[in-house]
Design an enzyme around this catalytic site. Structure first.
Site, mmCIF file in Angstrom:
data_model
loop_
_atom_site.group_PDB
_atom_site.id
_atom_site.type_symbol
_atom_site.label_atom_id
_atom_site.label_comp_id
_atom_site.label_asym_id
_atom_site.label_seq_id
_atom_site.Cartn_x
_atom_site.Cartn_y
_atom_site.Cartn_z
ATOM 1 N N ARG A 150 -31.419 21.573 16.890
ATOM 2 C CA ARG A 150 -32.016 21.816 15.569
ATOM 3 C C ARG A 150 -31.109 21.555 14.370
ATOM 4 O O ARG A 150 -31.498 21.833 13.239
ATOM 5 C CB ARG A 150 -32.594 23.242 15.460
ATOM 6 C CG ARG A 150 -33.815 23.485 16.313
ATOM 7 C CD ARG A 150 -34.564 24.732 15.924
ATOM 8 N NE ARG A 150 -33.779 25.946 16.067
ATOM 9 C CZ ARG A 150 -34.307 27.168 16.039
ATOM 10 N NH1 ARG A 150 -35.604 27.336 15.862
ATOM 11 N NH2 ARG A 150 -33.531 28.232 16.168
ATOM 12 N N ASP A 151 -29.910 21.013 14.562
ATOM 13 C CA ASP A 151 -29.089 20.674 13.391
ATOM 14 C C ASP A 151 -28.220 19.460 13.678
ATOM 15 O O ASP A 151 -27.008 19.460 13.403
ATOM 16 C CB ASP A 151 -28.240 21.859 12.959
ATOM 17 C CG ASP A 151 -27.689 21.687 11.540
ATOM 18 O OD1 ASP A 151 -28.311 20.929 10.762
ATOM 19 O OD2 ASP A 151 -26.662 22.295 11.205
#
Length: 280
Positions: A150-151
């Protein structure tokens, strides 16, 4: 001089709203390490989590890294808690990250004052393909562990050497376990320039295909020297000599609908087949 346990701090590397990173020496083993210390403000924690949840997630980040044994994922060497209660992780020292090769994502005002090394630039396609292979391999392994990162962004892609090094994906502070919901519906986390449309709408429900989108955005950035934006134009408009199969792969990864994107394993196989064809 500052000490953290057995580690002698040499210099501060960076401070964010989430963590402080310092370069240190592991004196008993005579090696350089990076120490990441929890730094979320207890009075004004960064949305969407509370300070306690950010702290829990910081500790969980170390546990996630401890179970990831893959050459393209950054491991962890040690962890502990400072006298004031702040947890920290001790990480391997990597000499560079992807922005060293492609510059920074700058707005117009920042560009006016940027040094040459900071200015956005493209990589040769062959070098970009090699790093993409490392990233898709990392994602394929995360999929076996039911982890969504997610990043994914250039700053979270470390390199073993400045040029042509092995890529290692780092920073699992925003990771989630597939199938679980860890954030309220409709909230988003991540880095806007690189997250998928569905992560922007609801980060709690994303799957591994959201990470594939982020790698596609990184690929676009590496190949063109530009950010793709929400509706990226055809790659051929920037790079007419780019192999069509590579352009098709990046385009597929940036599909707005996650079910239309390849899995990381499919993308890796496709990339390897392009490399074999180019070598003939």
């Amino acid at each position: 001089m500052e000490r953290i346990g057995r580690y002698q701090v040499r210099q501060e590397l960076t401070v964010s709203v989430f963590a402080r990173l310092v370069l240190a020496v592991d004196e008993p083993l005579d090696r350089l390490v990076v120490i990441k210390t929890f730094a979320v403000d207890p009075v004004r924690p960064e949305p969407p989590f509370t300070w306690a949840e950010w702290r829990r997630r910081f500790i969980m980040e170390g546990r996630i890294q401890a179970r990831l044994t893959h050459p393209n994922l950054l491991g962890i060497l040690d962890s502990g808690v400072l006298d004031d209660g702040r947890p920290y992780h001790v990480l391997p020292f990597m000499p560079a990250n992807l922005p060293r090769l492609i510059g920074l994502d700058l707005d117009a005002a920042e560009m006016a004052e940027a040094t040459e090394i900071e200015r956005p630039r493209a990589m040769p396609p062959a070098a970009a393909m090699a790093l993409l292979g490392h990233l898709f391999a990392a994602l394929a392994h995360l999929r076996t562990q039911d982890i969504v990162h997610r990043d994914i962004k250039p700053a979270n892609i470390l390199l073993t050497r400045r040029d042509n090094g092995m890529a290692k994906l780092c920073d699992f502070g925003m990771a989630k376990i597939s199938g679980s919901r860890d954030i309220q519906p409709g909230a988003w986390i991540g880095t806007l320039d690189y997250i998928s449309p569905e992560q922007h709408e609801d980060a709690g429900s994303v799957t591994d295909r959201s990470d594939v989108y982020s790698v596609g955005a990184v690929a676009w950035r590496m190949l063109t020297g530009r950010l793709p934006g929400r509706l990226p134009p055809p790659l051929a408009s920037f790079m007419p000599d780019l192999p069509q199969r590579l352009a098709d792969l990046v385009t597929a990864c940036l599909e707005r609908h996650p079910e239309r994107r390849p899995s990381a394993q499919q993308a890796l196989r496709h990339l390897l087949s392009i490399g074999r064809a180019e070598a003939r």
